[in-house]
Design an enzyme around this catalytic site. Structure first.
Site, PDB file in Angstrom:
ATOM      1  CB  CYS A  12     -41.973   7.165 -50.804  1.00  0.00           C
ATOM      2  SG  CYS A  12     -41.376   5.934 -49.679  1.00  0.00           S
ATOM      3  CB  CYS A  88     -40.893   2.865 -50.566  1.00  0.00           C
ATOM      4  SG  CYS A  88     -42.326   3.461 -51.421  1.00  0.00           S
ATOM      5  CB  CYS A  96     -47.529   4.758 -61.558  1.00  0.00           C
ATOM      6  SG  CYS A  96     -46.372   4.199 -60.304  1.00  0.00           S
TER       7      CYS A  96
END
Length: 172
Positions: A12, A88, A96
């Site tokens: 998140c 989220c 990432c």
């Protein structure tokens, strides 16, 4: 022969509510098959007090929970992850890091209860609603016969979970 322990990371942005709830849920519902972790792209540094209150009221041990960066799980030498779930809305579009072990990934976005503004009683109700949505998804996840699926089928199965509504009916 004991089945293997799957490493799961819930991501998140702030790592103060949703991802922490998911971590606790999977560690409880996973039947010892999973070790869940949580982290954030921009961690708040502390778990939201209402998250702690809600989890504490359901007999979760909250003493070891913390808000931490996803860097902890992406650095060289980190234990390889089997699954990474973003929980989220903003995390799905973020860049990432490369995850060791090429985990299966899916986006299970839910609203941010930490952003709720209103009376404390309504805030707790909202946190509980998010918790129940995550609980339903994690229950579906632990029921997947992971050992019997190829990577493509497994990826499809975990992605399909995000389409489930909290009560079990499909979202349109």
């Amino acid at each position: 022969m004991a089945s293997r322990l799957y490493q799961v990371l819930f991501l998140c942005t702030g790592n103060s509510a949703r991802s922490v709830m998911a971590e606790c849920l999977l560690n409880r519902l996973g039947g010892g098959r999973f070790r869940a972790h949580s982290a954030g792209s921009h961690p708040k540094g502390a778990v939201h007090p209402t998250t702690l209150a809600l989890l504490g009221s359901m007999d979760y041990d909250t003493t070891t929970l913390s808000s931490k960066s996803w860097d902890v799980f992406a650095r060289p030498g980190a234990e390889p992850l089997d699954f990474v779930f973003t929980v989220c809305d903003s995390a799905a579009g973020e860049s990432c890091p490369v995850w060791p072990g090429q985990p299966v990934m899916a986006h299970w976005g839910v609203p941010d209860p930490a952003a709720f503004i209103g009376p404390k009683e309504e805030e707790l109700r909202y946190f509980r609603q998010v918790y129940l949505t995550l609980a339903r998804r994690i229950q579906l996840f632990v029921e997947i016969p992971i050992e019997k699926l190829d990577r493509f089928s497994l990826t499809h199965a975990v992605e399909a979970i995000a389409k489930e509504a909290p009560g079990g009916e499909k979202n349109q």
